[in-house]
Design a protein around this motif. Structure first.
Motif, PDB file in Angstrom:
ATOM      1  N   ALA A 123      32.280  51.427  19.604  1.00  0.00           N
ATOM      2  CA  ALA A 123      32.585  51.911  20.950  1.00  0.00           C
ATOM      3  C   ALA A 123      32.552  50.802  21.984  1.00  0.00           C
ATOM      4  CB  ALA A 123      31.583  53.000  21.339  1.00  0.00           C
ATOM      5  N   THR A 124      31.872  49.697  21.672  1.00  0.00           N
ATOM      6  CA  THR A 124      31.704  48.611  22.637  1.00  0.00           C
ATOM      7  C   THR A 124      32.111  47.294  21.991  1.00  0.00           C
ATOM      8  OG1 THR A 124      29.870  49.792  23.679  1.00  0.00           O
ATOM      9  CG2 THR A 124      30.099  47.454  24.191  1.00  0.00           C
ATOM     10  N   VAL A 125      33.040  46.597  22.634  1.00  0.00           N
ATOM     11  CA  VAL A 125      33.577  45.352  22.088  1.00  0.00           C
ATOM     12  C   VAL A 125      33.357  44.227  23.078  1.00  0.00           C
ATOM     13  CG1 VAL A 125      35.667  44.175  21.278  1.00  0.00           C
ATOM     14  CG2 VAL A 125      35.326  46.607  20.779  1.00  0.00           C
ATOM     15  N   GLY A 126      32.832  43.114  22.577  1.00  0.00           N
ATOM     16  CA  GLY A 126      32.707  41.922  23.400  1.00  0.00           C
ATOM     17  C   GLY A 126      33.989  41.114  23.358  1.00  0.00           C
ATOM     18  N   LEU A 127      34.280  40.410  24.443  1.00  0.00           N
ATOM     19  CA  LEU A 127      35.469  39.571  24.526  1.00  0.00           C
ATOM     20  C   LEU A 127      35.085  38.222  25.116  1.00  0.00           C
ATOM     21  CD1 LEU A 127      38.578  39.097  24.489  1.00  0.00           C
ATOM     22  CD2 LEU A 127      38.619  40.061  26.815  1.00  0.00           C
ATOM     23  N   ILE A 128      35.306  37.171  24.329  1.00  0.00           N
ATOM     24  CA  ILE A 128      35.112  35.808  24.823  1.00  0.00           C
ATOM     25  C   ILE A 128      36.493  35.180  24.910  1.00  0.00           C
ATOM     26  CG2 ILE A 128      33.920  33.611  24.502  1.00  0.00           C
ATOM     27  CD1 ILE A 128      31.924  35.016  22.713  1.00  0.00           C
ATOM     28  N   ALA A 129      36.917  34.829  26.109  1.00  0.00           N
ATOM     29  CA  ALA A 129      38.295  34.388  26.315  1.00  0.00           C
ATOM     30  C   ALA A 129      38.370  33.552  27.584  1.00  0.00           C
ATOM     31  CB  ALA A 129      39.224  35.599  26.427  1.00  0.00           C
ATOM     32  N   THR A 130      39.551  32.977  27.816  1.00  0.00           N
ATOM     33  CA  THR A 130      39.749  32.222  29.041  1.00  0.00           C
ATOM     34  C   THR A 130      39.670  33.148  30.253  1.00  0.00           C
ATOM     35  OG1 THR A 130      42.144  32.518  29.088  1.00  0.00           O
ATOM     36  CG2 THR A 130      41.297  30.606  27.850  1.00  0.00           C
ATOM     37  N   THR A 131      39.440  32.546  31.400  1.00  0.00           N
ATOM     38  CA  THR A 131      39.428  33.324  32.637  1.00  0.00           C
ATOM     39  C   THR A 131      40.793  33.962  32.864  1.00  0.00           C
ATOM     40  OG1 THR A 131      37.801  31.774  33.529  1.00  0.00           O
ATOM     41  CG2 THR A 131      38.907  33.216  35.111  1.00  0.00           C
ATOM     42  N   PRO A 153      31.074  37.812  28.747  1.00  0.00           N
ATOM     43  CA  PRO A 153      29.884  37.047  29.131  1.00  0.00           C
ATOM     44  C   PRO A 153      29.717  37.031  30.648  1.00  0.00           C
ATOM     45  CG  PRO A 153      31.129  35.868  27.460  1.00  0.00           C
ATOM     46  CD  PRO A 153      31.996  37.026  27.903  1.00  0.00           C
ATOM     47  N   PRO A 154      28.479  37.054  31.129  1.00  0.00           N
ATOM     48  CA  PRO A 154      28.259  37.093  32.576  1.00  0.00           C
ATOM     49  C   PRO A 154      28.664  35.813  33.286  1.00  0.00           C
ATOM     50  CG  PRO A 154      26.172  36.864  31.397  1.00  0.00           C
ATOM     51  CD  PRO A 154      27.218  37.138  30.364  1.00  0.00           C
ATOM     52  N   ASP A 155      28.688  34.689  32.571  1.00  0.00           N
ATOM     53  CA  ASP A 155      29.016  33.404  33.168  1.00  0.00           C
ATOM     54  C   ASP A 155      30.346  32.913  32.599  1.00  0.00           C
ATOM     55  OD1 ASP A 155      29.173  30.881  34.241  1.00  0.00           O
ATOM     56  OD2 ASP A 155      27.156  30.249  33.638  1.00  0.00           O
ATOM     57  N   GLN A 156      31.447  33.301  33.244  1.00  0.00           N
ATOM     58  CA  GLN A 156      32.770  32.932  32.747  1.00  0.00           C
ATOM     59  C   GLN A 156      33.005  31.432  32.850  1.00  0.00           C
ATOM     60  OE1 GLN A 156      34.832  34.843  31.072  1.00  0.00           O
ATOM     61  NE2 GLN A 156      36.345  33.200  30.854  1.00  0.00           N
ATOM     62  N   ALA A 157      32.372  30.782  33.809  1.00  0.00           N
ATOM     63  CA  ALA A 157      32.494  29.328  33.924  1.00  0.00           C
ATOM     64  C   ALA A 157      31.924  28.647  32.688  1.00  0.00           C
ATOM     65  CB  ALA A 157      31.796  28.831  35.184  1.00  0.00           C
ATOM     66  N   ALA A 158      30.864  29.220  32.138  1.00  0.00           N
ATOM     67  CA  ALA A 158      30.279  28.654  30.916  1.00  0.00           C
ATOM     68  C   ALA A 158      31.223  28.826  29.739  1.00  0.00           C
ATOM     69  CB  ALA A 158      28.932  29.322  30.623  1.00  0.00           C
ATOM     70  N   VAL A 159      31.944  29.946  29.687  1.00  0.00           N
ATOM     71  CA  VAL A 159      32.943  30.157  28.629  1.00  0.00           C
ATOM     72  C   VAL A 159      34.025  29.089  28.714  1.00  0.00           C
ATOM     73  CG1 VAL A 159      34.713  31.714  27.733  1.00  0.00           C
ATOM     74  CG2 VAL A 159      32.530  32.648  28.529  1.00  0.00           C
ATOM     75  N   MET A 160      34.515  28.853  29.914  1.00  0.00           N
ATOM     76  CA  MET A 160      35.552  27.828  30.083  1.00  0.00           C
ATOM     77  C   MET A 160      35.018  26.450  29.723  1.00  0.00           C
ATOM     78  SD  MET A 160      38.294  29.417  30.806  1.00  0.00           S
ATOM     79  CE  MET A 160      39.339  28.013  31.197  1.00  0.00           C
ATOM     80  N   GLY A 161      33.740  26.234  29.978  1.00  0.00           N
ATOM     81  CA  GLY A 161      33.131  24.971  29.583  1.00  0.00           C
ATOM     82  C   GLY A 161      33.127  24.784  28.084  1.00  0.00           C
ATOM     83  N   GLN A 181      26.655  32.727  23.349  1.00  0.00           N
ATOM     84  CA  GLN A 181      27.482  33.738  24.005  1.00  0.00           C
ATOM     85  C   GLN A 181      27.715  34.943  23.101  1.00  0.00           C
ATOM     86  OE1 GLN A 181      30.883  31.436  25.171  1.00  0.00           O
ATOM     87  NE2 GLN A 181      29.911  30.640  27.002  1.00  0.00           N
ATOM     88  N   VAL A 182      27.968  34.697  21.808  1.00  0.00           N
ATOM     89  CA  VAL A 182      28.134  35.812  20.864  1.00  0.00           C
ATOM     90  C   VAL A 182      26.837  36.595  20.765  1.00  0.00           C
ATOM     91  CG1 VAL A 182      28.654  36.452  18.480  1.00  0.00           C
ATOM     92  CG2 VAL A 182      29.920  34.577  19.561  1.00  0.00           C
ATOM     93  N   ARG A 183      25.726  35.867  20.684  1.00  0.00           N
ATOM     94  CA  ARG A 183      24.409  36.508  20.576  1.00  0.00           C
ATOM     95  C   ARG A 183      24.114  37.353  21.814  1.00  0.00           C
ATOM     96  NH1 ARG A 183      22.010  32.029  19.635  1.00  0.00           N
ATOM     97  NH2 ARG A 183      22.293  32.045  17.381  1.00  0.00           N
ATOM     98  N   ASP A 184      24.432  36.826  22.978  1.00  0.00           N
ATOM     99  CA  ASP A 184      24.168  37.565  24.218  1.00  0.00           C
ATOM    100  C   ASP A 184      24.999  38.851  24.286  1.00  0.00           C
ATOM    101  OD1 ASP A 184      22.403  35.612  25.004  1.00  0.00           O
ATOM    102  OD2 ASP A 184      23.772  34.648  26.424  1.00  0.00           O
TER     103      ASP A 184
END
Length: 243
Positions: A123-131, A153-161, A181-184
Protein backbone atom coordinates in the motif's frame (compact mmCIF):
# COMPACT_ATOMS: atom_id res chain seq x y z
CA UNK A 1 2.28 -5.89 -40.87
CA UNK A 2 5.91 -5.03 -40.06
CA UNK A 3 8.20 -5.18 -43.07
CA UNK A 4 11.52 -5.43 -41.18
CA UNK A 5 12.81 -7.27 -38.17
CA UNK A 6 12.43 -5.33 -34.89
CA UNK A 7 15.50 -3.31 -33.96
CA UNK A 8 16.01 -1.63 -30.60
CA UNK A 9 17.39 1.88 -30.34
CA UNK A 10 18.70 3.32 -27.08
CA UNK A 11 18.53 7.07 -26.55
CA UNK A 12 21.20 7.19 -23.90
CA UNK A 13 23.94 9.31 -22.40
CA UNK A 14 21.71 10.62 -19.59
CA UNK A 15 24.03 9.60 -18.02
CA UNK A 16 26.55 7.44 -19.85
CA UNK A 17 27.13 5.00 -16.97
CA UNK A 18 23.39 4.45 -16.63
CA UNK A 19 23.20 3.67 -20.34
CA UNK A 20 25.93 1.04 -19.99
CA UNK A 21 24.03 -0.41 -17.03
CA UNK A 22 20.89 -0.64 -19.17
CA UNK A 23 22.79 -2.43 -21.95
CA UNK A 24 24.32 -4.86 -19.44
CA UNK A 25 20.88 -5.65 -18.02
CA UNK A 26 19.48 -6.08 -21.51
CA UNK A 27 22.23 -8.63 -22.13
CA UNK A 28 21.69 -10.42 -18.82
CA UNK A 29 17.94 -10.72 -19.38
CA UNK A 30 18.33 -12.07 -22.91
CA UNK A 31 19.22 -15.60 -21.74
CA UNK A 32 21.45 -15.89 -24.79
CA UNK A 33 23.71 -18.90 -25.29
CA UNK A 34 25.77 -17.39 -28.11
CA UNK A 35 26.47 -14.03 -29.74
CA UNK A 36 23.76 -14.53 -32.34
CA UNK A 37 21.05 -14.94 -29.70
CA UNK A 38 21.38 -11.32 -28.53
CA UNK A 39 19.18 -8.55 -29.88
CA UNK A 40 20.77 -6.07 -32.29
CA UNK A 41 20.92 -2.65 -30.61
CA UNK A 42 21.72 0.85 -31.89
CA UNK A 43 22.80 3.26 -29.14
CA UNK A 44 23.01 7.04 -29.38
CA UNK A 45 24.78 8.51 -26.35
CA UNK A 46 23.34 12.01 -26.24
CA UNK A 47 25.49 13.08 -23.30
CA UNK A 48 25.39 16.78 -24.31
CA UNK A 49 21.62 16.87 -23.64
CA UNK A 50 20.84 19.76 -21.22
CA UNK A 51 20.06 18.88 -17.63
CA UNK A 52 16.53 17.51 -17.35
CA UNK A 53 15.83 18.48 -13.75
CA UNK A 54 17.08 22.04 -14.28
CA UNK A 55 14.68 22.40 -17.21
CA UNK A 56 11.69 21.08 -15.25
CA UNK A 57 12.47 23.51 -12.44
CA UNK A 58 12.73 26.41 -14.91
CA UNK A 59 16.45 26.86 -14.35
CA UNK A 60 17.85 25.63 -17.64
CA UNK A 61 17.19 25.14 -21.33
CA UNK A 62 14.85 22.43 -22.55
CA UNK A 63 16.49 19.10 -23.41
CA UNK A 64 13.69 18.32 -25.86
CA UNK A 65 15.44 19.54 -29.06
CA UNK A 66 18.57 17.50 -28.25
CA UNK A 67 16.51 14.41 -27.51
CA UNK A 68 14.47 14.88 -30.68
CA UNK A 69 17.68 15.13 -32.73
CA UNK A 70 19.01 11.93 -31.15
CA UNK A 71 15.70 10.20 -31.78
CA UNK A 72 15.79 11.24 -35.44
CA UNK A 73 19.30 9.78 -35.75
CA UNK A 74 18.07 6.49 -34.31
CA UNK A 75 15.08 6.53 -36.65
CA UNK A 76 17.40 7.03 -39.63
CA UNK A 77 19.38 4.02 -38.42
CA UNK A 78 16.25 1.91 -38.87
CA UNK A 79 15.17 1.21 -35.28
CA UNK A 80 11.62 0.10 -34.59
CA UNK A 81 11.62 0.69 -30.82
CA UNK A 82 13.47 3.11 -28.54
CA UNK A 83 14.28 2.85 -24.86
CA UNK A 84 15.40 5.93 -22.93
CA UNK A 85 17.33 4.93 -19.78
CA UNK A 86 16.67 8.21 -17.98
CA UNK A 87 13.60 8.58 -15.79
CA UNK A 88 13.58 12.39 -15.79
CA UNK A 89 13.66 12.50 -19.60
CA UNK A 90 10.22 10.86 -19.57
CA UNK A 91 8.71 14.22 -18.61
CA UNK A 92 8.94 14.85 -22.40
CA UNK A 93 7.82 11.34 -23.40
CA UNK A 94 4.56 12.42 -25.06
CA UNK A 95 6.30 15.13 -27.08
CA UNK A 96 8.96 12.69 -28.23
CA UNK A 97 6.41 10.02 -29.15
CA UNK A 98 4.26 12.51 -31.06
CA UNK A 99 7.19 13.33 -33.33
CA UNK A 100 8.09 9.81 -34.42
CA UNK A 101 6.55 6.66 -35.81
CA UNK A 102 8.97 4.58 -33.76
CA UNK A 103 7.52 3.01 -30.63
CA UNK A 104 8.97 4.45 -27.42
CA UNK A 105 9.04 2.24 -24.33
CA UNK A 106 8.00 4.05 -21.16
CA UNK A 107 10.28 3.48 -18.16
CA UNK A 108 7.62 4.41 -15.61
CA UNK A 109 5.08 1.99 -17.06
CA UNK A 110 7.76 -0.70 -17.15
CA UNK A 111 8.64 -0.03 -13.51
CA UNK A 112 4.98 -0.20 -12.50
CA UNK A 113 4.75 -3.62 -14.16
CA UNK A 114 7.72 -4.85 -12.13
CA UNK A 115 6.27 -3.35 -8.95
CA UNK A 116 2.95 -5.10 -9.54
CA UNK A 117 4.66 -8.44 -10.19
CA UNK A 118 6.90 -8.31 -7.11
CA UNK A 119 4.88 -6.23 -4.63
CA UNK A 120 1.28 -6.50 -5.74
CA UNK A 121 -0.27 -6.07 -2.28
CA UNK A 122 1.84 -3.18 -0.97
CA UNK A 123 0.00 0.00 0.00
CA UNK A 124 2.97 2.32 0.54
CA UNK A 125 5.81 2.79 -1.93
CA UNK A 126 8.99 4.78 -1.48
CA UNK A 127 10.42 6.74 -4.40
CA UNK A 128 14.02 7.89 -4.66
CA UNK A 129 14.41 10.03 -7.77
CA UNK A 130 15.59 13.34 -9.13
CA UNK A 131 13.83 16.51 -8.06
CA UNK A 132 12.58 16.74 -11.64
CA UNK A 133 10.86 13.36 -11.39
CA UNK A 134 9.39 14.18 -7.97
CA UNK A 135 8.13 17.62 -9.02
CA UNK A 136 6.73 16.41 -12.35
CA UNK A 137 4.70 13.65 -10.69
CA UNK A 138 5.36 11.07 -13.42
CA UNK A 139 5.59 8.31 -10.79
CA UNK A 140 3.21 9.82 -8.25
CA UNK A 141 0.35 9.93 -10.76
CA UNK A 142 0.60 6.25 -11.65
CA UNK A 143 1.19 5.09 -8.09
CA UNK A 144 -1.71 7.10 -6.68
CA UNK A 145 -4.07 5.91 -9.42
CA UNK A 146 -3.22 2.37 -8.32
CA UNK A 147 -4.27 3.29 -4.78
CA UNK A 148 -0.80 3.41 -3.30
CA UNK A 149 0.65 6.04 -1.01
CA UNK A 150 4.00 7.51 -2.08
CA UNK A 151 6.83 8.39 0.29
CA UNK A 152 9.89 10.38 -0.75
CA UNK A 153 12.99 11.16 1.31
CA UNK A 154 12.55 14.29 3.44
CA UNK A 155 15.79 15.83 2.16
CA UNK A 156 15.55 15.96 -1.64
CA UNK A 157 18.80 17.93 -1.82
CA UNK A 158 20.55 14.95 -0.25
CA UNK A 159 19.05 12.68 -2.94
CA UNK A 160 20.43 14.93 -5.65
CA UNK A 161 23.76 14.87 -3.88
CA UNK A 162 23.82 11.08 -4.06
CA UNK A 163 22.90 11.13 -7.76
CA UNK A 164 25.58 13.71 -8.55
CA UNK A 165 28.14 11.69 -6.60
CA UNK A 166 27.32 8.57 -8.64
CA UNK A 167 27.50 10.59 -11.88
CA UNK A 168 30.99 11.70 -10.91
CA UNK A 169 32.06 8.07 -10.41
CA UNK A 170 32.38 8.15 -6.60
CA UNK A 171 30.33 5.02 -5.92
CA UNK A 172 31.93 4.17 -2.58
CA UNK A 173 30.99 7.59 -1.26
CA UNK A 174 27.42 7.39 -2.56
CA UNK A 175 26.65 3.86 -1.36
CA UNK A 176 26.15 4.43 2.40
CA UNK A 177 24.12 7.55 1.72
CA UNK A 178 21.81 5.70 -0.66
CA UNK A 179 21.51 2.81 1.80
CA UNK A 180 20.43 5.24 4.51
CA UNK A 181 17.75 6.75 2.27
CA UNK A 182 16.31 3.29 1.50
CA UNK A 183 16.47 2.43 5.20
CA UNK A 184 14.73 5.66 6.19
CA UNK A 185 11.89 5.05 3.72
CA UNK A 186 11.49 1.48 4.98
CA UNK A 187 11.35 2.73 8.57
CA UNK A 188 8.75 5.33 7.55
CA UNK A 189 6.49 2.56 6.24
CA UNK A 190 7.53 1.93 2.63
CA UNK A 191 7.01 -1.72 1.69
CA UNK A 192 8.89 -1.27 -1.60
CA UNK A 193 11.25 1.42 -2.85
CA UNK A 194 11.51 2.49 -6.49
CA UNK A 195 14.98 3.55 -7.58
CA UNK A 196 13.56 6.12 -9.98
CA UNK A 197 16.81 7.55 -11.32
CA UNK A 198 18.93 5.33 -13.56
CA UNK A 199 22.10 6.31 -11.68
CA UNK A 200 20.84 4.74 -8.44
CA UNK A 201 20.75 1.08 -9.63
CA UNK A 202 24.49 1.33 -10.26
CA UNK A 203 24.82 0.93 -6.47
CA UNK A 204 22.04 -1.63 -6.03
CA UNK A 205 24.10 -4.83 -5.98
CA UNK A 206 26.30 -3.35 -3.23
CA UNK A 207 23.44 -2.57 -0.85
CA UNK A 208 22.75 -4.94 2.08
CA UNK A 209 20.60 -7.87 0.95
CA UNK A 210 17.61 -6.77 3.05
CA UNK A 211 17.59 -3.37 1.36
CA UNK A 212 18.12 -4.84 -2.11
CA UNK A 213 14.99 -6.96 -1.59
CA UNK A 214 12.93 -3.80 -1.11
CA UNK A 215 14.13 -2.05 -4.25
CA UNK A 216 12.56 -1.91 -7.70
CA UNK A 217 15.21 -1.23 -10.35
CA UNK A 218 13.75 1.04 -13.04
CA UNK A 219 16.66 0.30 -15.38
CA UNK A 220 16.09 -3.44 -15.20
CA UNK A 221 12.36 -2.90 -15.64
CA UNK A 222 13.03 -0.93 -18.83
CA UNK A 223 15.33 -3.65 -20.16
CA UNK A 224 12.71 -6.32 -19.48
CA UNK A 225 9.95 -4.27 -21.11
CA UNK A 226 12.16 -3.62 -24.15
CA UNK A 227 12.76 -7.32 -24.69
CA UNK A 228 9.05 -8.01 -24.25
CA UNK A 229 8.13 -5.34 -26.83
CA UNK A 230 10.63 -6.76 -29.30
CA UNK A 231 9.31 -10.29 -28.79
CA UNK A 232 5.78 -9.08 -29.49
CA UNK A 233 7.00 -7.43 -32.69
CA UNK A 234 8.85 -10.62 -33.65
CA UNK A 235 5.52 -12.44 -33.54
CA UNK A 236 3.85 -9.76 -35.66
CA UNK A 237 6.72 -9.89 -38.15
CA UNK A 238 6.48 -13.69 -38.39
CA UNK A 239 2.74 -13.45 -38.91
CA UNK A 240 3.26 -10.89 -41.68
CA UNK A 241 5.87 -13.02 -43.43
CA UNK A 242 3.61 -16.05 -43.29
CA UNK A 243 0.53 -14.22 -44.50
Amino acid sequence: MPTALPLLGVLGGMGPAATLDFLAKLQDLSNALRDQDHRPVVTFSASATPDRTAAILGRGESPLPAMQAALMALERAGVSHVAIPCNTAHYWFDDLQAGTGVRLIHIVEATMQDLDLRFDAVATVGLIATTGVVRSGIYHQRLEVSGRRVLTPPDQAAVMGVIDTIKSGRMAEALPRLAQQVRDLRDAGAEAVILGCTELPLCLSHLPAALQALCVDATEALARASLQALAESDAAFAEGVGA
